[in-house]
Write a protein that holds these residues in place. Structure first.
Motif, mmCIF file in Angstrom:
data_model
loop_
_atom_site.group_PDB
_atom_site.id
_atom_site.type_symbol
_atom_site.label_atom_id
_atom_site.label_comp_id
_atom_site.label_asym_id
_atom_site.label_seq_id
_atom_site.Cartn_x
_atom_site.Cartn_y
_atom_site.Cartn_z
ATOM 1 N N LEU A 238 -0.220 23.767 28.865
ATOM 2 C CA LEU A 238 -1.560 23.555 29.385
ATOM 3 C C LEU A 238 -1.536 22.555 30.534
ATOM 4 C CD1 LEU A 238 -3.647 23.337 26.078
ATOM 5 C CD2 LEU A 238 -3.460 25.285 27.637
ATOM 6 N N LYS A 239 -0.755 21.504 30.383
ATOM 7 C CA LYS A 239 -0.630 20.522 31.461
ATOM 8 C C LYS A 239 0.165 21.095 32.618
ATOM 9 C CE LYS A 239 0.392 15.711 32.453
ATOM 10 N NZ LYS A 239 0.609 14.363 31.855
ATOM 11 N N LEU A 240 1.153 21.888 32.272
ATOM 12 C CA LEU A 240 1.969 22.527 33.308
ATOM 13 C C LEU A 240 1.100 23.409 34.191
ATOM 14 C CD1 LEU A 240 5.063 22.387 33.757
ATOM 15 C CD2 LEU A 240 5.223 24.599 32.631
ATOM 16 N N ALA A 241 0.216 24.189 33.569
ATOM 17 C CA ALA A 241 -0.667 25.074 34.332
ATOM 18 C C ALA A 241 -1.637 24.273 35.192
ATOM 19 C CB ALA A 241 -1.437 25.978 33.370
ATOM 20 N N ALA A 242 -2.131 23.155 34.658
ATOM 21 C CA ALA A 242 -3.085 22.335 35.407
ATOM 22 C C ALA A 242 -2.444 21.698 36.629
ATOM 23 C CB ALA A 242 -3.659 21.259 34.492
#
Length: 268
Positions: A149-153
């Motif tokens: 999720l952080k990677l995508a953000a």
């Protein structure tokens, strides 16, 4: 008939408390269920579905208890302070409360959604059955999906290179990481990563349900393989695909009414 849930705070260790909802049937319970919610924001996305399913099960004669685990929802502590062992203690706490509110020899079910299924498995010192909604096969997979999720953000800003390895290194060194508004502590991450959806305790029944977009939805290959492992361990497993959205991850709150109906039928 619509039955109202009893909302209360259950005393826990060190002066803390856990928010619980108990859905009582009109008469003696046909069975007892403890609902274990999914991980982080998936819990909030699933609240409406869980509430409707609990109500439907209570109206069908089952006693159902919901608990917000330590650091989740309206329970004590911050999410970043929670450990996997704390959540296992919460399961034991909730089982004792469920026994108190629904005494008797009715069959006991641990009902887990997504990562909640990982928390449901274990040797609880008594016979239990399992109701799995879209169960995750391993905590390692759950952790990776959460960190992504952080990677995508960060991808839009071009800052995602090496981020996954950096987050894993931070956790391995005992430090927390921030993901999608949640502080993930190293203790919770390591406990989750070690969790497996593996049979434990005295074999009983398993109702295994996975959602798909098609009317003739079927289990994923990973799900079929996992079901066989449970069957080989002596459990009586009934698995089925159900049409419906991935309500735990959709942008808007969505429902899967067919999943509720199939669940009530399965426990009849």
């Amino acid at each position: 008939m619509t039955l109202d849930a009893d909302v209360f705070f259950l005393p826990a260790a060190e002066g803390e408390q856990r928010l619980c909802l108990f859905h009582a049937p009109a008469g003696s319970p046909r069975s007892k269920l403890l609902y274990l919610h999914p991980f982080a924001e998936e819990m909030n996305k699933s609240r409406r579905m869980a509430a409707l399913a609990c109500r439907a099960l209570a109206e069908a004669g089952h006693a159902v208890l919901q608990i917000d685990l330590r650091g989740c929802g309206d329970s004590s502590a911050d999410f970043g302070a929670a450990r996997w062992a704390d959540w296992q203690d919460d399961v034991r706490l909730a089982l004792a409360e469920l026994d108190r509110r629904a005494p008797g020899e009715a069959p006991l079910w641990l009902w887990g959604l997504r990562a909640g299924a990982l928390l449901a498995v274990g040797d609880w010192g008594r016979p239990v059955n399992h109701l799995f909604w879209q169960p995750m096969g391993s905590g390692k997979l759950a952790l990776q999906q959460f960190l992504r999720l952080k990677l995508a953000a960060e991808m839009a800003g071009g800052a995602s290179k090496g981020l996954m390895e950096q987050m894993k290194a931070e956790l391995a060194s005992g430090r927390s990481v921030e993901v999608a508004g949640y502080t993930l502590g190293a203790a919770l991450a390591s406990g989750l990563e070690a969790a497996r959806l593996a049979p434990a305790g005295v074999p009983g029944r398993v109702e295994w349900m996975e959602l798909g977009t098609r009317e003739d939805a079927t289990l994923t290959p990973a799900g079929e393989q996992a079901v066989k492992a449970w069957q080989d361990a002596g459990w009586t497993v009934r698995a089925q695909g159900v049409q419906g959205p991935s309500f735990w991850s959709t942008t808007e709150i969505e429902l899967a009414p067919a999943l509720i109906a199939r669940t009530v039928e399965a426990l009849a």
